[in-house]
Design a protein around this motif. Sequence first.
Motif, PDB file in Angstrom:
ATOM      1  N   GLY A   1      11.755  80.453  19.359  1.00 31.74           N
ATOM      2  CA  GLY A   1      12.659  80.816  20.437  1.00 31.74           C
ATOM      3  C   GLY A   1      14.092  80.386  20.249  1.00 31.74           C
ATOM      4  N   ILE A   2      14.535  80.193  19.014  1.00 38.12           N
ATOM      5  CA  ILE A   2      15.916  79.744  18.801  1.00 38.12           C
ATOM      6  C   ILE A   2      16.716  80.765  17.980  1.00 38.12           C
ATOM      7  CG2 ILE A   2      15.423  77.300  19.037  1.00 38.12           C
ATOM      8  CD1 ILE A   2      15.288  77.077  16.035  1.00 38.12           C
ATOM      9  N   GLY A   3      16.242  82.016  17.914  1.00 41.40           N
ATOM     10  CA  GLY A   3      17.040  83.063  17.285  1.00 41.40           C
ATOM     11  C   GLY A   3      16.650  83.410  15.874  1.00 41.40           C
ATOM     12  N   LYS A   4      15.454  83.026  15.438  1.00 43.72           N
ATOM     13  CA  LYS A   4      15.046  83.302  14.062  1.00 43.72           C
ATOM     14  C   LYS A   4      14.868  84.799  13.823  1.00 43.72           C
ATOM     15  CE  LYS A   4      10.889  82.427  13.323  1.00 43.72           C
ATOM     16  NZ  LYS A   4      10.550  83.859  13.417  1.00 43.72           N
ATOM     17  N   THR A   5      14.095  85.483  14.683  1.00 47.37           N
ATOM     18  CA  THR A   5      13.835  86.904  14.498  1.00 47.37           C
ATOM     19  C   THR A   5      15.077  87.742  14.789  1.00 47.37           C
ATOM     20  OG1 THR A   5      11.504  86.606  15.051  1.00 47.37           O
ATOM     21  CG2 THR A   5      12.395  88.829  15.227  1.00 47.37           C
ATOM     22  N   SER A   6      15.853  87.383  15.808  1.00 49.41           N
ATOM     23  CA  SER A   6      17.075  88.128  16.096  1.00 49.41           C
ATOM     24  C   SER A   6      18.067  88.007  14.941  1.00 49.41           C
ATOM     25  CB  SER A   6      17.705  87.626  17.403  1.00 49.41           C
ATOM     26  OG  SER A   6      18.065  86.255  17.301  1.00 49.41           O
ATOM     27  N   THR A   7      18.100  86.834  14.294  1.00 50.61           N
ATOM     28  CA  THR A   7      18.960  86.680  13.120  1.00 50.61           C
ATOM     29  C   THR A   7      18.494  87.573  11.987  1.00 50.61           C
ATOM     30  OG1 THR A   7      19.513  84.393  13.721  1.00 50.61           O
ATOM     31  CG2 THR A   7      19.822  85.043  11.419  1.00 50.61           C
TER      32      THR A   7
ATOM     33  N   LEU B   1      17.460  80.453   1.529  1.00 47.27           N
ATOM     34  CA  LEU B   1      16.846  80.284   2.852  1.00 47.27           C
ATOM     35  C   LEU B   1      17.892  80.352   3.950  1.00 47.27           C
ATOM     36  CD1 LEU B   1      14.480  77.215   2.204  1.00 47.27           C
ATOM     37  CD2 LEU B   1      13.884  79.645   2.084  1.00 47.27           C
ATOM     38  N   ILE B   2      17.426  80.827   5.113  1.00 52.50           N
ATOM     39  CA  ILE B   2      18.181  80.692   6.354  1.00 52.50           C
ATOM     40  C   ILE B   2      17.362  79.802   7.278  1.00 52.50           C
ATOM     41  CG2 ILE B   2      19.016  81.857   8.429  1.00 52.50           C
ATOM     42  CD1 ILE B   2      19.649  84.269   6.754  1.00 52.50           C
ATOM     43  N   ILE B   3      17.958  78.710   7.708  1.00 48.73           N
ATOM     44  CA  ILE B   3      17.296  77.788   8.629  1.00 48.73           C
ATOM     45  C   ILE B   3      17.880  78.042  10.013  1.00 48.73           C
ATOM     46  CG2 ILE B   3      16.735  75.396   9.148  1.00 48.73           C
ATOM     47  CD1 ILE B   3      15.687  76.355   6.455  1.00 48.73           C
ATOM     48  N   ALA B   4      17.041  78.517  10.923  1.00 46.33           N
ATOM     49  CA  ALA B   4      17.483  78.814  12.284  1.00 46.33           C
ATOM     50  C   ALA B   4      17.475  77.548  13.118  1.00 46.33           C
ATOM     51  CB  ALA B   4      16.591  79.873  12.911  1.00 46.33           C
ATOM     52  N   ALA B   5      18.530  77.372  13.904  1.00 47.19           N
ATOM     53  CA  ALA B   5      18.648  76.203  14.764  1.00 47.19           C
ATOM     54  C   ALA B   5      19.350  76.614  16.049  1.00 47.19           C
ATOM     55  CB  ALA B   5      19.419  75.081  14.057  1.00 47.19           C
ATOM     56  N   GLY B   6      19.360  75.701  17.026  1.00 43.88           N
ATOM     57  CA  GLY B   6      20.001  75.953  18.309  1.00 43.88           C
ATOM     58  C   GLY B   6      20.887  74.800  18.706  1.00 43.88           C
TER      59      GLY B   6
ATOM     60  N   ILE C   1      23.178  78.425  13.565  1.00 44.12           N
ATOM     61  CA  ILE C   1      23.006  77.898  14.918  1.00 44.12           C
ATOM     62  C   ILE C   1      23.343  79.006  15.904  1.00 44.12           C
ATOM     63  CG2 ILE C   1      23.706  76.138  16.558  1.00 44.12           C
ATOM     64  CD1 ILE C   1      24.510  74.369  14.307  1.00 44.12           C
ATOM     65  N   THR C   2      22.352  79.428  16.670  1.00 47.05           N
ATOM     66  CA  THR C   2      22.535  80.504  17.645  1.00 47.05           C
ATOM     67  C   THR C   2      22.629  79.918  19.043  1.00 47.05           C
ATOM     68  OG1 THR C   2      21.286  82.026  16.249  1.00 47.05           O
ATOM     69  CG2 THR C   2      21.586  82.647  18.553  1.00 47.05           C
ATOM     70  N   ASP C   3      23.695  80.247  19.737  1.00 50.47           N
ATOM     71  CA  ASP C   3      23.869  79.784  21.118  1.00 50.47           C
ATOM     72  C   ASP C   3      23.111  80.749  22.034  1.00 50.47           C
ATOM     73  OD1 ASP C   3      24.644  78.540  23.390  1.00 50.47           O
ATOM     74  OD2 ASP C   3      26.784  78.998  23.205  1.00 50.47           O
TER      75      ASP C   3
ATOM     76  N   ARG D   1      24.363  74.367   2.219  1.00 52.14           N
ATOM     77  CA  ARG D   1      25.491  75.025   1.555  1.00 52.14           C
ATOM     78  C   ARG D   1      26.497  75.548   2.548  1.00 52.14           C
ATOM     79  NH1 ARG D   1      26.082  80.507  -0.218  1.00 52.14           N
ATOM     80  NH2 ARG D   1      23.857  80.900   0.062  1.00 52.14           N
ATOM     81  N   GLN D   2      26.045  76.099   3.670  1.00 56.13           N
ATOM     82  CA  GLN D   2      26.964  76.680   4.651  1.00 56.13           C
ATOM     83  C   GLN D   2      26.320  76.644   6.028  1.00 56.13           C
ATOM     84  OE1 GLN D   2      28.518  80.412   3.356  1.00 56.13           O
ATOM     85  NE2 GLN D   2      29.832  80.721   5.146  1.00 56.13           N
ATOM     86  N   LEU D   3      27.146  76.422   7.039  1.00 51.59           N
ATOM     87  CA  LEU D   3      26.691  76.440   8.430  1.00 51.59           C
ATOM     88  C   LEU D   3      27.485  77.507   9.174  1.00 51.59           C
ATOM     89  CD1 LEU D   3      25.709  73.505  10.670  1.00 51.59           C
ATOM     90  CD2 LEU D   3      27.336  75.170  11.565  1.00 51.59           C
ATOM     91  N   ILE D   4      26.774  78.398   9.851  1.00 51.53           N
ATOM     92  CA  ILE D   4      27.410  79.502  10.569  1.00 51.53           C
ATOM     93  C   ILE D   4      26.884  79.516  11.996  1.00 51.53           C
ATOM     94  CG2 ILE D   4      27.747  82.012  10.652  1.00 51.53           C
ATOM     95  CD1 ILE D   4      27.247  82.041   7.623  1.00 51.53           C
ATOM     96  N   ALA D   5      27.788  79.622  12.947  1.00 51.13           N
ATOM     97  CA  ALA D   5      27.426  79.633  14.364  1.00 51.13           C
ATOM     98  C   ALA D   5      27.478  81.061  14.898  1.00 51.13           C
ATOM     99  CB  ALA D   5      28.360  78.739  15.162  1.00 51.13           C
ATOM    100  N   VAL D   6      26.429  81.449  15.642  1.00 54.74           N
ATOM    101  CA  VAL D   6      26.370  82.746  16.305  1.00 54.74           C
ATOM    102  C   VAL D   6      26.615  82.503  17.794  1.00 54.74           C
ATOM    103  CG1 VAL D   6      24.971  84.771  16.811  1.00 54.74           C
ATOM    104  CG2 VAL D   6      24.750  83.620  14.601  1.00 54.74           C
ATOM    105  N   PRO D   7      27.665  83.059  18.378  1.00 57.74           N
ATOM    106  CA  PRO D   7      27.976  82.784  19.789  1.00 57.74           C
ATOM    107  C   PRO D   7      26.948  83.401  20.716  1.00 57.74           C
ATOM    108  CG  PRO D   7      29.401  84.511  18.941  1.00 57.74           C
ATOM    109  CD  PRO D   7      28.629  84.008  17.764  1.00 57.74           C
TER     110      PRO D   7
END
Length: 429
Positions: A191-197, A326-331, A363-365, A387-393
């Motif tokens: 529930g932290i945006g893994k599938t939507s990402t 890899l993409i690691i989904a977080a909130g 990181i998905t808000d 390697r990189q951190l990207i925030a999704v508003p």
Amino acid sequence: MPDSVDNEASAAASNEGQPELRRRRDRRREEGDAWTGTMPIITPNDSDAPASTPAPLQSRSWAEAAAAADASAGAVADSGSGDASRVEPRGDIATAAAPASGAGSPAAARAGRAAAANAPISDFISSPGSFVREQKPRPVGGFRGMLYRLTGGAWNLGPSAKQREEDELARRISRQLQGSYNTAVLSLKGGIGKTSTTVGVGLTLAEFRGDPPCAIDANPDSGDLVERALGEGIYQKATPRTITDLLKNVDNVDSLTALARYMHHAGRLHLIAGEQDPEVSDSLTAEEYLRIRQLISGYYSVALTDCGTGVTHNAMSGILQSADNLIIAAGYAVSGAKRARSTLQWLASHGYEELARNAIVVITDKDEVSSRVDKDAIEEHLSGICRQLIAVPHDRGVADGDLVTLDVLRPDTRRAYKEIAAAIVDGYV
């Protein structure tokens, strides 16, 4: 032989029949008409000829003419800022022009023609673009774009800094790849945006890449990847084809046409649905996933795998074994940040240190956390171990848990998905 008296008598008899022609001839002789005289012989070294007019170059081949043109251009360039009309010919031009001027020997003339014939092809043939000015890119949107449209392109200020950044992202995403690559999207918390990402990045890759990407639902808990990409209603009306159906007939799939029978399509994004039956949804093994991955690699250069929650289910070892990054989904929550860090630490300690080091943390808000949450502290907590951190508003088009389409997303959200897609392709090349 008839004597001269007979010749004069014959000529007189002939002239009697043409009195008018005879009178004209006699008159010209008396007046000294030059037309009846001898034509003067004019030689190339005639002193009356202007000294500043060179004899034309008699080129016997196209290569000789091209070499002469290049040498003339080089002589003009060497003259610097002086008078361009006063150009001293180079050695190869003087040699080639010798036969025309008559100043050289036949051997020298032959040598000059041979040198011209063996001269390399000129730059104006091999590089015709050097004669065309580079066109300034067309601005899109904003004041620059409006000015360009109003003036019909007469005033072109070029693209803005923001547009140049967007163009650079598009270039990175659309790079040609040699081979097939796989990116796994995983998390320890649901529930932290893994599938939507996965859907948003997959649609972005499909938009900018020349070859369509493939997304695989390997979620053991009745994943909803295809529903998020197609919409619940469309998926329910479609023929229920899942990864289990593909596994049953994988040996008979020998073409993209045959593979398409087991796939769903959200525009140019091709998807393999996960198993919806709870009794068999967790039965996908690492070996079975690797068979699917091997099949996909023959037809797609980019694949995304929605791994589900956790890193210890049956298929996970096969997914990590075949993943290129890899993409690691977080909130934006303390628990989400800690779980993302724990995921990277687990990977590093179980033989996947390279994947952990080159991972992209997203990181998905999703829930639009309150101002009490220190987003900067969470980002700082995770940025040093990936390697990189990207925030999704925060975006309602993502947070509702329904259909994800790029058209309804906010510009900042679409920009974030572009950054993720570009970072993925960066890890391939």
